[in-house]
Scaffold this active site. Structure first.
Site, PDB file in Angstrom:
ATOM      1  N   LYS A 181       0.812  -1.224   0.000  1.00 35.08           N
ATOM      2  CA  LYS A 181       0.000   0.000   0.000  1.00 35.08           C
ATOM      3  C   LYS A 181       0.839   1.264   0.000  1.00 35.08           C
ATOM      4  O   LYS A 181       0.448   2.278  -0.568  1.00 35.08           O
ATOM      5  CB  LYS A 181      -0.948   0.072   1.213  1.00 35.08           C
ATOM      6  N   ARG A 182       1.986   1.204   0.632  1.00 35.88           N
ATOM      7  CA  ARG A 182       2.773   2.430   0.694  1.00 35.88           C
ATOM      8  C   ARG A 182       3.334   2.837  -0.664  1.00 35.88           C
ATOM      9  O   ARG A 182       3.881   3.923  -0.819  1.00 35.88           O
ATOM     10  CB  ARG A 182       3.890   2.305   1.730  1.00 35.88           C
TER      11      ARG A 182
END
Length: 469
Positions: free
Chosen positions: A244-245
């Site tokens: 997700k980052r």
RNA sequence: GGUCCCUUCGUCUAGCGGUCUAGGACGUUGGCCUCUCACGCCGAAAACACGGGUUCGAGUCCCGUAGGGAUCACCA
């Protein structure tokens, strides 16, 4: 290779991830290529983290990508149920078999004790494996552990990685049934894959290290092992596993960002698979050419630029009517009232400069609502000098019978002749008047789509806004 | 740290011992086209991680080294 049976077995603890889509896709392609069966199995034994929303997101995402499954939730088959939480009896029966043949035993060590020992081992530089202290205690309570074979080697003949040999001394007695009575992953997959008749297990290579222990379980249970193929990971730009980052990783996020499913699938299939120099593949072509022989064994960095390029390709090559249809929800979301025919006209003139559906929307506001005037553009092109040009054009347009490309072009040429100005000097002011800015499709297209009324309206308003010299 | 995997342009990849002065694509970049922005077209820069072998010959096979990744749970 007949009766191929493969599966995608996500755990419904989050949204359908890009990496998951690729794993599903390779399985799906393999099944379709070989006329086999593709199964969707939901690994929901972690009931604390599993949710229905996640499961729906997975099914929705796969559906959006065009991957249909032959057996799975809502498609009961001979090997169901397809939720692990509904297979407890099956696991118990297999546990009993292991308990009976001595390949499993009870262990009373607590998680805290285990954790402590693990840390101590790590600190002393010893491998943090279970010491087997409950192995021969003959306990009747506690978690159940698998009695691993610690001598010799276990060989995985991986379809993608080749021959991988593990020394059995690294194996330890893993827990196969928890205190709460539910099986753990390594045991449940084996039981499921075996009882569901999987012929091939294609999954991420983060599972490669689990494979030798799973093979031991297959053998202890007397099952034939399937073929294994471990797909390399998808990485972020920093070469760490995509997460997700790194930005959007949920497949449905890409839908919202205006990507087409064929773009996602086409991009993802090329991450690790190739067919010569070909970049663009229809689903049918993928199915036709897909082979594990041409799957790469090294990890691949996710490249958003290339995804965009592919999306641009599909936006520009699918029938405009279809693109318009896909655009309608976005149009509605903007609160614009327009029919699909009108949107299609916009698509025809806008799509070549856009890579996503959202970009088409953003570039097309002035086709739907009154444009906001960009001050810099106005300052440069709506001047006292250009005022007479616009006024003359307005006169000509007022009397035009058909408001289409050719007569419009004639009108422009007339203005150019009369004023001695070049096209650029005429078109840019008109563009700014009509769209509020300096970027748009060909000026005749803009006029035609907007129509006489709106066009004249905006031109007049522009003229009125100009302070005479 | 142990174990396992991986290593061709910035990125995705072609290459499965000689046809490689290493090909394609994205991106970058020069030019053309042009009513703007794009599209399109033509060009350019850009890679076999390093060191040993094997072989007549290695990007292609083997072994090291380095780097990256994964994994070592009563999570999947």
């Amino acid at each position: 290779m007949d009766n191929v049976r493969v599966r995608f077995a996500p755990s419904p603890t989050g949204y359908l991830h890009i990496g998951g889509v690729r794993t599903a896709l390779f399985n799906w392609l393999y099944a379709r290529r070989h006329g086999g069966t593709f199964i969707l199995r939901i690994e929901d034994t972690d009931q604390a983290r599993s949710t229905d929303e996640s499961m729906n997101a997975i099914i929705q995402g796969m559906d959006w990508c065009g991957m249909d499954y032959d057996e799975g939730p809502g498609k009961e088959g001979p090997h169901g149920p397809y939720f692990q939480t509904q297979r407890l009896d099956i696991y118990k029966e297999h546990i009993d078999r292991l308990l009976a043949n001595g390949r499993a035993y009870r262990c009373k060590c607590t998680p805290e004790e285990l954790d402590e020992r693990r840390k101590a081992a790590m600190a002393e530089g010893r491998p943090p494996k279970y010491d087997g202290r409950c192995r021969d205690l003959g306990l009747t309570e506690g978690v159940i552990r698998f009695r691993a074979v610690e001598e010799g080697k276990t060989v995985v003949n991986d379809l993608i990685k080749g021959t991988v040999t593990f020394d059995n001394s690294v194996m330890d007695d893993l827990i196969i049934m928890r205190t709460d009575g539910w099986p753990t992953y390594n045991f449940a997959v084996v039981v499921d894959d075996a009882t569901m008749g999987m012929t091939h297990v294609l999954r991420g290579d983060d599972h490669l290290n689990n494979t030798p222990r799973q093979i031991q379980i297959y053998e202890a249970l007397g099952y034939k092992t399937p073929e294994f193929g471990h797909l390399s990971m998808i990485l972020g730009p920093d070469k760490a596993r995509l997460s997700k980052r790194h930005g959007a990783t949920s497949i449905m996020q890409y839908k919202e960002m205006g990507y087409l499913p064929e773009s996602m699938v086409n991009y993802l299939v090329r991450l690790g698979w190739s067919h010569g120099d070909q970049e663009i593949f229809s689903m049918q072509e993928m199915v036709e050419h897909f082979s594990l022989d041409t799957v790469s064994s090294s990890a691949a960095v996710f490249n958003p630029d290339k995804l965009k390029w592919i999306n641009h390709h599909y936006i520009n090559n699918k029938p405009a009517g279809e693109i318009a249809g896909l655009l309608m929800p976005f149009v509605a979301q903007e609160g614009w009232a327009a029919g699909q025919d009108y949107v299609e006209k916009v698509v025809l003139v806008q799509r070549e400069k856009c890579s996503t559906l959202v970009e088409i929307i953003e570039a097309s506001r002035y086709f739907f609502v009154e444009p906001e005037m960009d001050p810099k553009s106005a300052e440069k092109f709506l001047t006292a000098e250009t005022n007479p040009v616009l006024q003359r054009l307005i006169e000509l347009l007022e009397f035009m019978i058909v408001f289409t490309h050719e007569p419009l072009e004639e009108a422009f040429h007339k203005v150019m002749e009369e004023t001695g100005l070049k096209m650029g000097k005429v078109a840019q002011p008109v563009r700014v008047a009509l769209t509020g800015g300096v970027v748009s499709p060909g000026i005749y297209d803009v006029l035609e789509i907007l129509g006489r009324e709106k066009s004249l309206d905006r031109l007049k308003r522009a003229v009125a806004s100009i302070t005479p010299a």
